[in-house]
Every structure is written in C-alpha cells, then in structure tokens.
Motif scaffolding. Structure first.
Motif: not given
Length: 456
Positions: A324-343
C-alpha cells in the motif's frame, strides 16, 4: 518502502460515495451498447427480460448484506466463503469476481473508446481510421482512470460521485422527455423471435445490471460497514426503476428493426431520431459516463483490493500485491497490474475484431460473476445457519428470508441457462459447447490451483 502490514487502506467512503460506487458499477456500457444486441434479439420483450434480470440481481445483492456487515473486508466474499464453505472455494469466489472486472477492462474499455470516437462522428468530424482511434482512446482513458485510483480512494470516489450523479440526472431527463414521444406501434410485435429471442436478452440484462456487489470489496474503506448493506439495496432499487423506465421509453421511440446491434448506444439512436444530432451527442455522453464509472470504480478499483487481501491473508501471491502506498494509501502495484492486463485485452479485442471481442468478453464476464455470486450465496445461507444468534444482533438483516436468497439462486440458474441457450441458437451448438468447456475449465483450474497457492 513500507511493508504491507505497516500501511492499511484509508476509511474514506461514506454512504453516498459507496452508493455511487455501486450504481456506477451497475450502469455501465451494457445499458447502452450491449442492449442493442438484446433489443435485436428480443424486440420490445427486452423490457420484461431486463426487468427479470434487474429484479433477480436485486434479490442477489440484498442476500449479501449480512455478510458485509458481519465481517467487512477488502477481499469481498473470500473470507466469508473460506470460513463457511471451504478455503479453496473462498479463493475462487473472489478471484472469479476479479477476473470478471479485469475482463471488463477490455470490453468496457473498447466501448468507451467507441463513445469517444462517436463524439466526432455525431459532430460530423472525420478523424480517420475508426479501429485505430477507438483503440487509442480506450487505452488513454483506461490509463487516466488507473492514475486516479492510484492517487487515492477519495479522489477516485469523489470523481465517481460526480460522474454517476450526472449520469442518473441525464437518464431521468431522457426517460421523462422520451416518454412523451412513445409510439405504441413500436411495441409490436412484442416478441418477434419468440422465446429464444426473449431468453437471449436475459444474460445481456444481467451484464447490464450486474456490478453493485463490487461494493462488497469496500469493507476496509467504508466509514460504516452497515452502509454497504444499505447501498446494496438502494443501488439495486435505483437501477431497476430508472432503467426499466428509460428502456421502455427507448423501445417505444425506436423500432427494434432500427437498432444497430453493436457499438451504437441505443439511447443515442433514440435521441437522434426524436431531437436530432445535438441530443444524440448528449446521450452519447451518457454512454461515456456509464462506461467511465465502470472502469473508474470497477475495473481499476475492485481487483486490486482483492489481490491486496489475498497477498496478506494466506496465499502465495507476489508480495507486491499487498503493498500500500504510504502517502496515497492505495494498493498501487495491484492497480498497475490490472491496467496492464486491461490494455492487453483492448489490444486483443482490436486484433480479433471489436464486435466479436466485445461479445466474447461480455459473456465470459457474466459467467465469471455467476460463479462468484453462487459461492457467496452459499456462504450467506450457511451464515444464517451457523451464526443464528449473531445474525439476529446485526444492525441490518436480509429481508424476506429465505425467499430472497431462493429467488437469487433462481436468477443465477436462469442467467447461465439463457446465456448458453443464446450461444447455441445464435452461433451454433459447437460454439456454445466450446465456450462452455472453456468456461468450466478455467474455473476448475483455479479451484485446483488454489491448493498450491495456500500457505501451509
């Protein structure tokens, strides 16, 4: 870098943001684009088919409310099914739902790219190769929604709130005004293709209406978990009433024979016929809003939360899914992974053809979520039996028990049957059989694979 357990998700979602998360996840591209296929199949009887799909979805969503209040998590059904059914099926219940939303990254991504292209087309502006521009718009918009999710759940949910309220307002205005132009002759013949055409519209209705259960994965970000149960009811009631009304008005102003099956938002067609190109542009914007809300707080939100939960609760997933990103408090790498698969899926859909790619992705999404819902429904029924006294003390209870879950089971069974029946009638028994084998195969592989992902 902080470890996954040092930083948690942020509790930032109140009732209205949860409500627009659920409604926005429901009123997606299926309402506008895939509905063209349903109208061409069922004719005016699509109104009844969609009403059946919407009501059964409402009973299904309501059945999950107690679980969300009992044990709110970012993993949705996984912890409930794991405890009440089996650990292996717990993994399958959440990962199947995530697969559905990732598939939507391809299908909805292609749809929103098309809506962007249509803005120019309705305005009489020629921008060049349709396939190229639809693909480019799709990737650009999916990227924007991924970035908004990375920057924080409050930013993404706030954007979702604005987009969803705009969409609801637009559809209310359309339904109210289009109702004045209904031509009763457009409702005849009511079922031009008989029972087969009618059944073929039901799984499309489910595709159009499903998505509200995405809010189950907001348990660790909801300010009050009881709001999740309340949202499951109110969001479902919203889409059943609003979209039955809008669909009845649309079909009443647009003969089913005039409908373009794919990639033409039927509400934009109706508006074009009644009021002209400016109105068509406005309704195309509504289609864009619907797809945007699905991608923003559906595809880019839910799977990353599921992976985050699985990575920290006893499964051998890469540890970076739990970061979880310490500043944004979001599962950042999981989001990036989903973005890659979507593309990747957008590019794949472009390769096989936008129409065929959209159809196949859409049907597989319906199947994936039916698997997840069925397992979650079993957990909901077992919860009542195993924790009877605890269920009585919850601040929210499933109404009309056990009628509600029983109707939900009927809805799932009807959806699966109608989906494969339509494939057999429309594309041949061989296509239906191949699709069925593939669909069952990946579910079995995931079920058996869960054994090797479990930490001893």
């Amino acid at each position: 870098m902080s470890t996954p357990r040092e930083v948690g998700l942020k509790r930032a979602l109140g009732f209205w943001w949860l409500y627009t998360l659920a409604v926005g996840a429901v009123v997606g591209d299926g309402i506008f684009t895939f509905t063209g296929y349903a109208v061409a199949s069922a004719g005016p009887s699509v109104i009844i088919a969609y009403l059946i799909a919407g009501v059964t979805q409402m009973f299904l969503m309501i059945s999950f409310g107690e679980l969300a209040v009992w044990r709110p998590t970012a993993g949705g059904p996984e912890p409930w099914v794991k405890e009440l059914v089996s650990k292996r099926l717990g993994f399958l219940s959440s990962i199947a739902f995530s697969i559905g939303w990732i598939i939507a990254g391809g299908s909805v991504g292609l749809a929103i790219g098309t809506y962007m292209y249509n803005f120019f087309a309705y305005s009489g502006i020629e921008i060049g190769d349709r396939v190229l521009w639809v693909t480019a718009f799709s990737i650009i918009l999916v990227t924007i929604f991924a970035v908004l999710n990375i920057l924080g759940v409050a930013i993404a949910a706030g954007t979702q709130f604005v987009l969803t309220m705009l969409l609801i307002g637009l559809m209310v205005v359309y339904a109210a005004n289009a109702s004045l132009y209904i031509n009763p002759a457009n409702y005849e013949p009511f079922a031009p293709h008989g029972i087969s055409g009618f059944l073929g519209a039901i799984p499309i209705g489910v595709y159009a209406y499903m998505g509200a259960s995405t809010v189950l994965f907001a348990g660790e970000e909801a300010k009050r978990p009881v709001d999740i149960a309340r949202v499951l009811f109110w969001s479902s009631l919203t889409f059943v009433i609003l979209y039955t009304w809008a669909l009845a008005a649309c079909v009443g102003t647009l003969s089913w024979e005039e409908v373009t099956v794919f990639y033409e938002a039927i509400y934009a067609q109706s508006a074009m016929k009644i009021w002209g190109p400016v109105a068509a542009i406005v309704m195309n914007f509504g289609a864009w809003l619907a797809a945007a809300t699905c991608l923003l707080m559906g595809t880019m939100y839910q799977p990353a939360r599921d992976f985050y939960n699985l990575a920290r609760t006893g499964y051998r997933l890469p540890r970076w899914f739990g970061y979880v990103h310490p500043k944004f408090r979001t599962p950042t790498y999981g989001i990036i992974f989903v973005w890659l698969v979507s593309v990747f899926l957008i590019l794949l859909g472009t390769f096989v053809g936008h129409t065929l790619g959209y159809l196949l992705l859409g049907y597989e999404l319906v199947w994936a979520w039916c698997v997840s819902w069925f397992l979650t429904l079993i957990a909901a029924i077992k919860f009542r039996r195993k924790y009877t006294e605890e269920a009585k003390k919850l601040p929210w209870k499933v109404p009309l028990w056990p009628i509600t879950p029983a109707l939900a089971v009927v809805g799932i069974a009807l959806t699966v049957f109608a989906m494969f029946y339509d494939l057999a009638v429309s594309y041949g028994a061989d296509i239906a059989a191949i699709t069925g084998v593939i669909s069952i195969a990946w579910v079995l592989l995931l079920g058996f694979g869960a054994k090797y992902l479990e930490k001893k």
